[in-house]
Design a protein around this motif. Sequence first.
Motif, short mmCIF file in Angstrom:
data_model
loop_
_atom_site.label_atom_id
_atom_site.label_comp_id
_atom_site.label_asym_id
_atom_site.label_seq_id
_atom_site.Cartn_x
_atom_site.Cartn_y
_atom_site.Cartn_z
N THR A 103 -2.44 -71.97 3.70
CA THR A 103 -2.93 -70.60 3.80
C THR A 103 -4.18 -70.39 2.97
O THR A 103 -5.18 -69.83 3.43
CB THR A 103 -1.83 -69.61 3.36
N LYS A 106 -7.29 -72.33 4.41
CA LYS A 106 -7.92 -71.64 5.54
C LYS A 106 -8.68 -70.41 5.07
O LYS A 106 -9.78 -70.12 5.55
CB LYS A 106 -6.87 -71.27 6.57
N PHE A 107 -8.09 -69.68 4.15
CA PHE A 107 -8.76 -68.50 3.60
C PHE A 107 -10.06 -68.88 2.91
O PHE A 107 -11.11 -68.26 3.12
CB PHE A 107 -7.84 -67.78 2.62
N ARG A 111 -13.90 -67.66 4.01
CA ARG A 111 -14.80 -66.93 3.12
C ARG A 111 -16.11 -67.69 2.93
O ARG A 111 -17.19 -67.09 2.92
CB ARG A 111 -14.14 -66.69 1.76
N GLN A 115 -16.91 -65.50 7.31
CA GLN A 115 -16.12 -64.93 8.39
C GLN A 115 -15.13 -63.91 7.84
O GLN A 115 -14.83 -63.89 6.65
CB GLN A 115 -15.36 -66.04 9.12
N LYS A 116 -14.61 -63.08 8.73
CA LYS A 116 -13.57 -62.15 8.33
C LYS A 116 -12.31 -62.94 8.00
O LYS A 116 -11.99 -63.93 8.64
CB LYS A 116 -13.27 -61.16 9.46
N TYR A 117 -11.61 -62.51 6.99
CA TYR A 117 -10.42 -63.24 6.57
C TYR A 117 -9.37 -62.27 6.06
O TYR A 117 -9.68 -61.16 5.61
CB TYR A 117 -10.77 -64.25 5.48
N ASN A 118 -8.14 -62.70 6.15
CA ASN A 118 -7.01 -61.92 5.66
C ASN A 118 -6.69 -62.38 4.25
O ASN A 118 -6.30 -63.54 4.05
CB ASN A 118 -5.80 -62.11 6.58
N SER A 119 -6.85 -61.51 3.29
CA SER A 119 -6.63 -61.88 1.89
C SER A 119 -5.22 -61.55 1.41
O SER A 119 -4.93 -61.65 0.22
CB SER A 119 -7.66 -61.19 0.99
N ILE A 120 -4.35 -61.14 2.33
CA ILE A 120 -2.98 -60.79 1.95
C ILE A 120 -2.11 -62.03 2.08
O ILE A 120 -1.94 -62.60 3.17
CB ILE A 120 -2.43 -59.66 2.84
N GLN A 135 -2.74 -63.12 -6.30
CA GLN A 135 -3.90 -62.40 -5.79
C GLN A 135 -5.16 -62.77 -6.57
O GLN A 135 -6.27 -62.76 -6.03
CB GLN A 135 -3.66 -60.89 -5.85
#
Length: 254
Positions: A103, A106-107, A111, A115-120, A135
């Motif tokens: 995870t 890929k994040f 970044r 690109q747009k990414y999900n940071s959750i 976090q």
Amino acid sequence: VNGRTLPVKLIYSIDCYRNEPVEELNETKRRQFNQLGVENIGDSSLQTDKEVIEYACAVMDSSGINGPPGNSIRVRLNNIKLFKTLCDDSGFDRERRYSMQETLDKFSKARALGQKYNSILPIGDLSPELQKRWQALVEGYNMTLAEVSKIDEELAELAFILGKDKIPVTIDLSVVRGFSYYTGPVFQFDVVKEDGTVIAEVGGGGRYDDLIGQNLRTFGIERQIPATGFAFGTERLVAASRLPKQIYIGWMGV
């Protein structure tokens, strides 16, 4: 493994194969690819980590990647100990460690590419204190040396000695690499092109002080041998360079 032969420095070129879904393959990420690598075996000092990173940057310099006008190099740097300690403190088993590593990997790449990414992160079952620490790995990007030294002195020292030699380091605590054998500093090499687009992860590497010892134990040899190194995806390196595109196998350009 005779002590008199260490440390040893190796350069190699090898054909490799990846087992990934077809939809994730592209022009610079193919099923079969060539890899150019460097390994420094037998030295545990940060100077050795610095040396292999500097060598990688020298290869990219010699290929015409760095310097105006043109592309520039970005070295994203972390210490995998931060990730592993947090996995231990969170009580993660092997499967969840691998999942979290994937995870974050890929994040981190998303970044780097802008690109747009999900940071959750999938950490809702953990305590608020542990969630805050996880976090921090996501948010720990482009930090100052003063900020880094409060988190990890080894990482801060390596970033400092690289900075003294004008190596373009960016601290990125989400860099965890996709392999479990790393034990210390880890890094990714990106190329930022003239137009602002990024070729992410042209190469990468890190310290793996336990891997050789694990293999030696298979043969009944009890010995711990520190090591660090890196590898380029040759096709990615050539795509980012000014080299003739048909020339890449076995090239190390320094």
